[in-house]
Design an enzyme around this catalytic site. Structure first.
Site, short mmCIF file in Angstrom:
data_model
loop_
_atom_site.label_atom_id
_atom_site.label_comp_id
_atom_site.label_asym_id
_atom_site.label_seq_id
_atom_site.Cartn_x
_atom_site.Cartn_y
_atom_site.Cartn_z
CG ASP A 85 -4.13 2.43 2.08
OD1 ASP A 85 -3.77 2.64 3.22
OD2 ASP A 85 -5.21 2.47 1.29
CD GLU B 14 -0.86 1.54 5.76
OE1 GLU B 14 -2.04 1.61 4.93
OE2 GLU B 14 -0.94 2.38 6.82
CG HIS C 45 -5.19 -0.87 4.30
ND1 HIS C 45 -4.68 0.10 5.09
CD2 HIS C 45 -5.79 -1.95 5.06
CE1 HIS C 45 -5.20 -0.19 6.49
NE2 HIS C 45 -5.81 -1.59 6.30
CE1 TYR D 29 -10.00 1.34 -0.18
CE2 TYR D 29 -8.20 1.36 0.89
CZ TYR D 29 -9.43 1.80 0.95
OH TYR D 29 -9.98 2.17 2.24
CD GLU E 4 -1.59 5.88 8.77
OE1 GLU E 4 -1.12 6.62 9.87
OE2 GLU E 4 -1.39 5.12 8.30
CD GLU F 125 -5.30 3.33 7.21
OE1 GLU F 125 -4.22 4.19 7.94
OE2 GLU F 125 -5.09 2.88 6.17
CG HIS G 178 -1.88 2.14 10.73
ND1 HIS G 178 -2.35 2.08 9.56
CD2 HIS G 178 -1.97 0.79 11.27
CE1 HIS G 178 -2.41 0.75 8.89
NE2 HIS G 178 -2.27 0.19 10.06
FE LIG Z 1 -3.87 2.09 5.14
FE LIG Z 2 -2.41 3.36 7.73
#
Ligand SMILES: [Fe+2]
Ligand SMILES: [Fe+2]
Length: 332
Positions: A68, A99, A102, A106, A174, A208, A211
């Protein structure tokens, strides 16, 4: 003035692209935070994992560790610069926030799953040292670099180069690399494993999808405004790019699952990736090329669920929906 004309348009009234603004508002309604996800419950599952499952999850975490951030970098360096619409840039600002969430998700996943600081460092270094992850990262970097030196889209060739970058990040990164990675997560969930990861993945997956839809709506606008950019050469470049992305993701699959796990084999993953690639081509109004079927029932359910959630979600309703999906295992 067209969307890709160089500049920093500031005018929101009259608004040239109200659909971009609506997508921005819809994204705001989908706000979630990493703190809402309980990953602690995954630890008991991880303790029971076989070596093959442990290898799969470590590789996945290593891909997620940097994926990301790469997407966010391209957004700032390339997309924001060239999408000349303040309402479009509102959407991209919101996407950048997502993002960041994200990346945080993670990072939290990695800290939870990998207690050893050395393992954590190795996961971040995977883009350099683990061939199956390096190949995917290199693919992304190549497309970031492809328009790095373009400070403005003056010529037709500049605009086609920009379109390829935009389509690459939406359809291949993505829309394919991440979809591939999510498939492993939902396969684990279908076996009753790693519910915490699946919960966060529900939200990342929906983000995602949005996006990707935004990027495709930018492509639609450009096609309407400058149809001459969409020639055979562009279609040919997109096909080649998707072929390459499928190949990248397939060698990742060979590394992750090798000779296969029950219900998750390399040939299945190949069909799934080709099926997804065809969907991306169709959405772009380009000829499909693989004719593959989706072998993963658990992913077909996921697509439907994402759409439903997208249109129905209110902050509390979604949380109820998520605990519902986690219990869906019997239906699979
Ligand atoms: Fe993402
Ligand atoms: Fe994304």
């Amino acid at each position: 003035m067209t969307l890709l004309d160089p500049g920093m348009d500031l005018t929101l009234r009259p608004m040239r692209y109200p659909d971009f603004y609506e997508q921005y508002r819809a994204a705001i309604r989908n706000t979630w935070t990493v703190e809402e996800v309980d990953l602690a419950s995954d630890l008991a599952d991880l303790a029971k994992f076989t070596d093959a499952e442990r290898h799969l999850i470590n590789r996945l975490v290593a891909f997620f560790a940097t994926g990301d951030t790469i997407v966010a970098n391209n957004l700032v360096l390339n997309l924001y610069k060239h999408v000349n619409s303040p309402e479009g840039r509102l959407y991209l600002s919101r996407q950048l926030f997502e993002e960041a969430v994200h990346v945080q998700f993670y990072l939290t996943l990695l800290d939870t799953y990998l207690p050893d600081p050395e393992d954590r460092a190795k996961a971040f270094a995977a883009v350099e040292h683990i061939p199956s992850i390096k190949e995917k990262a290199d693919f992304c970097f190549r497309w970031i670099d492809s328009i790095d030196r373009l400070d403005a889209l003056r010529s037709r060739e500049d605009r086609k180069a920009f379109l390829l970058n935009l389509i690459c990040f939406a359809a291949c990164i993505e829309g394919l690399f991440f979809y591939g990675a999510f498939a492993y997560v939902y396969w684990l969930r279908s076996r009753g494993l790693l519910d915490g990861l699946a919960t966060g993945t529900n939200w990342v997956f929906r983000d995602e999808s949005c996006h990707m839809n935004f990027a495709f709506s930018v492509v639609d606008v450009v096609r309407r405004e400058e149809p001459e950019l969409f020639d055979d050469a562009l279609t040919e470049s997109v096909s080649r790019m998707l072929d390459e992305a499928v190949a990248c993701e397939l060698q990742f699959a060979e590394d992750l699952i090798g000779s296969g796990l029950p219900g998750m084999t390399v040939p299945d993953m190949k069909s799934y990736l080709e099926y997804v690639a065809d969907q991306r081509l169709a959405r772009l109004g380009m000829p499909t090329r693989y004719g593959a079927k989706n072998p993963f029932g658990f992913m077909a359910l996921q697509d439907v669920q994402e759409l439903t959630n997208f249109f129905e979600r209110r902050p509390t309703a979604y949380q109820v929906a998520v605990s519902g999906t986690v219990d869906l295992d019997e239906d699979f």
